[in-house]
Structures are given as C-alpha cells and as structure tokens.
Design an enzyme around this catalytic site. Structure first.
Site, PDB file in Angstrom:
ATOM      1  N   LYS A   1       0.818  -1.218   0.000  1.00  0.00           N
ATOM      2  CA  LYS A   1       0.000   0.000   0.000  1.00  0.00           C
ATOM      3  C   LYS A   1       0.849   1.264   0.000  1.00  0.00           C
ATOM      4  O   LYS A   1       0.408   2.314  -0.432  1.00  0.00           O
ATOM      5  CB  LYS A   1      -0.960   0.015   1.190  1.00  0.00           C
ATOM      6  CG  LYS A   1      -0.363   0.414   2.544  1.00  0.00           C
ATOM      7  CD  LYS A   1      -1.508   0.661   3.546  1.00  0.00           C
ATOM      8  CE  LYS A   1      -1.040   1.216   4.879  1.00  0.00           C
ATOM      9  NZ  LYS A   1      -0.430   0.219   5.765  1.00  0.00           N
TER      10      LYS A   1
ATOM     11  N   HIS B   1       1.659  -3.795  14.818  1.00  0.00           N
ATOM     12  CA  HIS B   1       2.210  -2.661  14.077  1.00  0.00           C
ATOM     13  C   HIS B   1       2.307  -1.501  15.058  1.00  0.00           C
ATOM     14  O   HIS B   1       1.300  -1.107  15.630  1.00  0.00           O
ATOM     15  CB  HIS B   1       1.312  -2.309  12.887  1.00  0.00           C
ATOM     16  CG  HIS B   1       1.968  -1.385  11.890  1.00  0.00           C
ATOM     17  ND1 HIS B   1       2.521  -0.177  12.253  1.00  0.00           N
ATOM     18  CD2 HIS B   1       2.181  -1.511  10.558  1.00  0.00           C
ATOM     19  CE1 HIS B   1       3.029   0.406  11.172  1.00  0.00           C
ATOM     20  NE2 HIS B   1       2.847  -0.380  10.135  1.00  0.00           N
TER      21      HIS B   1
ATOM     22  N   GLU C   1       6.887  -5.999   8.143  1.00  0.00           N
ATOM     23  CA  GLU C   1       6.116  -5.444   7.028  1.00  0.00           C
ATOM     24  C   GLU C   1       6.487  -3.988   6.758  1.00  0.00           C
ATOM     25  O   GLU C   1       5.628  -3.105   6.806  1.00  0.00           O
ATOM     26  CB  GLU C   1       4.617  -5.530   7.342  1.00  0.00           C
ATOM     27  CG  GLU C   1       4.092  -6.932   7.562  1.00  0.00           C
ATOM     28  CD  GLU C   1       2.736  -6.950   8.268  1.00  0.00           C
ATOM     29  OE1 GLU C   1       2.303  -5.891   8.785  1.00  0.00           O
ATOM     30  OE2 GLU C   1       2.122  -8.016   8.318  1.00  0.00           O
TER      31      GLU C   1
HETATM   32  C1  LIG Z   1       0.619   0.245   6.444  1.00  0.00           C
HETATM   33  C2  LIG Z   1       1.025  -1.053   7.015  1.00  0.00           C
HETATM   34  C3  LIG Z   1       2.378  -1.421   7.002  1.00  0.00           C
HETATM   35  C4  LIG Z   1       3.486  -0.517   6.534  1.00  0.00           C
HETATM   36  O1  LIG Z   1       3.778   0.428   7.494  1.00  0.00           O
HETATM   37  P1  LIG Z   1       5.046   1.412   7.364  1.00  0.00           P
HETATM   38  O2  LIG Z   1       4.881   2.306   8.513  1.00  0.00           O
HETATM   39  O3  LIG Z   1       4.974   2.086   6.053  1.00  0.00           O
HETATM   40  O4  LIG Z   1       6.266   0.558   7.475  1.00  0.00           O
HETATM   41  C5  LIG Z   1       2.694  -2.671   7.482  1.00  0.00           C
HETATM   42  N1  LIG Z   1       1.743  -3.531   7.941  1.00  0.00           N
HETATM   43  C6  LIG Z   1       0.445  -3.197   7.968  1.00  0.00           C
HETATM   44  C7  LIG Z   1      -0.542  -4.176   8.474  1.00  0.00           C
HETATM   45  C8  LIG Z   1       0.048  -1.942   7.528  1.00  0.00           C
HETATM   46  O5  LIG Z   1      -1.252  -1.615   7.574  1.00  0.00           O
END
Ligand SMILES: *Cc1c(COP(=O)(O)O)cnc(C)c1O
Length: 415
Positions: A85, A214, A288
């Site tokens: 994304k 996260h 991620e």
């Molecule tokens: C948006 C998102 C990410 C990426 O986050 P960053 O802060 O850009 O590293 C990773 N995992 C999930 C589930 C997300 O929604």
C-alpha cells in the site's frame, strides 16, 4: 581491495543485474546515474520532454538495493514483507522481489499485482485484519495461506471461506503514541481479548501460526517495538497454556523510518528478540516495512505553471498537489521539501514563497513560508523523498490524475 571485498562487489553486481532483469523493470529504460547524477538525470529527462511539462517521478533502483542491504545487515533474522500500500509501483515491487523480500498485501488487487510479477503466493501475507469475504475466497483460490485477524467475526469468515489458512493474531501495540500515524485505534486485539480469540480459533479448528503487531507508521521511538515484542511473547505463552500447538511466526510489522531512527529500532528489536524469544526454537521472524523501502527511492519533479507576486511574497502554482502526490501532507502527516532544479548559484536572494497545487481548492496548498529563489513559470521544482504514501493515495480530482504521473527508472551506484 581484499578478496572478500572483491567478492562482495561482484555479488552485488550480480544482484543488481537480477534487479534490472526483474518483471516490472525488464524492458523499461533504466538510466544509470552516479554522483550528483539525479539532477543531471532530471535535466536530461526534461530536455527530452521538450514542450511536455507534466510532473514525473524518478525511482532510483540503486537506493532500493542499498536499503535492502541495510535491512539485511541490521536485522539479519527478520525477513521483510514489503507493504504494497505504501507504493505499488510495479518496478519497485519487481526490484524488491528480485532482492528476496516478501509482500504484505491488504486486498485482492494488491495480491494480483504481486502475483502478476511471478512472485509465488507463499511470499505473500494477506496482512489486513478485516477482509471482505470475496477477497478471502480469492486468496484461498490463489494459495495465499497466511493472514491476520483481531476479531471473532474474522475467524468465522476464515473458517467458512479459507479454513486451511494460517492466522497471525494482530495485537494492539502497547504504545504507539510516538507514531506519525498510530493504527491502534482501529486494529489489534486488546490484552483481555487474546485468550478468547485464541480459544475461538482452537474451537474452529483453525491454526494460529503466530502473532503480529504494528507500532504505528513513522514510529519515532524504538521502545514501542520492545513493548510490543514483550506482548507478543505473552501471547505465545497463552497459546501454550491453552494447549494449542506452539506458535512459530512473529511478525513485527512496519513503522520503520530512514536514518538514525532505523538503527535505534534495529538495536532495540534485536535486544528484545534476545530477551523474549531466544528460547523459541524454529521461530520465523518477519516484518512489514513500507515507508522504509519506498520513501527515499522516489524523487518528484514538478513544473511551475503559474506565479503571482504580492509585495515580497512569491506565490507559485505547480502541477501536482494535495489531491495528488502531496496528499501525504494530509493523510500521512508528512512534511515535504522543494528545491529549484536550477539553483542559480549560491548566495542567491530568496523570497518567502507559497506553493499551491493545481486544483481550484484553497486546501490545495503544498508549502507556505518556504524560502525559494525567484522562480519563473516553466521552471522546475524537485521534491526528494516522495516515495511513501504519495501516488498510492492520490486522486484525479479536478482532472489532475495522480496515477498518470510518469515514473522514470534510474540506478545509482549502490552506496
Ligand atoms: C501500512 C502497514 C504497514 C506498513 O507500514 P510502514 O509504517 O509504512 O512501514 C505494514 N503492515 C500493515 C498491516 C500496515 O497496515
């Protein structure tokens, strides 16, 4: 050069070659650029475009390569699954695939984009804790067999449509207060929800392979990772107490930023993994990252399409804005910087300047109180570090279509 260094150089050349041959990259022109090369490259693109003044990006694949190397050096036991994304540009996805990352997809279309580059489905995690049934059915059909959840209703949907899928329980990170974009208000099981959610999976006969979290996007303090890893360990132990199979995957999510913050985060994560997970044999650790791999790899060039002088104030209109790439100012709480492409020498007089986007909304204001030299209509401005949460969330409001912005590929010498 010692023989080790020579070996490292020749193998990095081989890896770079595989990046250039990757689906999404292969067949496109890639300009190699060296020291100070980006400005020259932007200038050469502009001179080829002639009368054509549309905004464009330069994606530097050498930067992507260096970032993956940096990740692998700092967190050698944590395999990154790039969060699509953040920036779904196929050349970026293809380069990352060639560099060995996996992918975090949140929707059917993101899974399709990654699979279409020849990436095998076992390199994809469907990391959206709340998925539409049709998207779950699609994942089942193409063999994406790892997803996240944080609710009873999600378990029921998985049981119905993809019962062989392995689950990661997404925990709410204990402290995401330092993040630019906290996610805890929307996602993640609370501590008291962990036991009932694990029991529900057990009862439904669905495997819980591990835990994810996260700490929020653009995390500013690394202690957030420590607290979340401790909470993950507690959930691993809860599963054992409930008589469930031992969990084997820890997903530490995203949130990583460039610079010294990344080094702090890596050190904190390594320490926390050592404290809490050194006694978990066979553990797979994944992550991620989105922003980390995308942000600094993209540079945006925009053209000045209008100007107004009011006393000492200079006001400029450019052909990308808040409804396009600079939506990051609103959605991602980002700050952006602009530099003239042709700085007319040092010590040049600067003016307090405002930079507006092209749409007819006053909200479409990109910079205020910015010092810029006197610029003219048809001059170019360069915005560095524009790869994260920019084009991916742009619109085509007022007929300015973000997804039509061209992306030129470059490859600097990896640093
Ligand atoms: C948006 C998102 C990410 C990426 O986050 P960053 O802060 O850009 O590293 C990773 N995992 C999930 C589930 C997300 O929604």
């Amino acid at each position: 050069m010692g023989s080790d260094q020579i070996q490292a150089v020749s193998s990095s050349h081989e890896v770079l070659r595989s990046v250039l041959a990757a689906p999404g990259v292969k067949g496109k022109m890639v300009t190699s650029s060296s020291e100070n090369g980006l400005t020259n490259l932007i200038q050469s693109i502009i001179s080829k475009k002639q009368e054509q003044k549309d905004p464009f990006y330069v994606l530097d694949l050498g930067v992507v390569f260096s970032l993956v190397e940096k990740w692998n050096r700092s967190l050698p036991n944590v395999r990154p699954f790039y969060a699509v994304k953040c920036n779904p540009e196929p050349a970026l996805l293809g380069a990352l695939a060639a560099l060995g990352t996996g992918f975090d997809c949140a929707s059917r279309a993101e899974i399709e984009a990654v699979l279409s580059l020849g990436v095998s489905p076992d390199r994809i995690i469907f990391a959206n804790p709340c998925k539409a049934e049709s998207h779950i059915k699609y994942a089942a059909g193409v063999g994406v067999n790892l997803t996240t959840f944080d609710s009873q209703d999600e378990i029921e949907k998985i049981r119905k449509w993809h019962p062989t899928c392995s689950l990661l329980l997404r925990l709410k990170a204990p402290d995401d207060s330092g993040a630019r974009c906290p996610l805890g208000a929307k996602y993640g099981a609370l501590p008291e929800e962990v036991t009932p959610l694990l029991q529900a999976c057990h009862a439904a006969g669905i495997a819980v392979a591990g835990i994810s979290f996260h700490v929020g996007s653009g995390a500013s303090h690394s202690r957030a990772y420590h607290g979340a890893i401790a909470a993950a360990k507690a959930a691993f132990e809860t599963a054992v107490e409930l008589g469930m199979p031992r969990m084997s995957i820890l997903n530490i999510g995203g949130g990583f930023t460039m610079g010294s913050n990344f080094n702090d985060a890596a050190v904190t994560i390594e320490e926390a993994l050592e404290s809490y997970f050194s006694n978990e044999p066979g553990l797979t650790i994944i992550s991620e990252p989105g922003r980390f791999f995308a942000e600094s790899a993209f540079t945006l060039a925009v053209n000045i399409i209008g100007k107004r002088v009011r006393g000492n104030l200079r006001e400029y209109w450019i052909n990308d804005g808040i409804y396009g790439s600079m939506n990051c100012l609103l959605y991602d709480h980002a700050t952006v910087t602009a530099m003239p492409l042709d700085p007319t020498g040092r010590g040049v007089k600067t003016y307090l300047s405002t930079v507006f986007g092209p749409t007819c909304d006053a909200l479409d204001t990109v910079l205020t109180g910015h010092q810029l030299p006197e610029l003219q209509v048809n001059d170019w401005l360069v915005f560095p570090n524009m790869g994260a949460y920019t084009t991916s969330a742009g619109s085509n409001f007022n007929g300015f279509n973000t997804s039509a912005i061209a992306i030129h590929l470059a490859c600097s010498n990896p640093s």
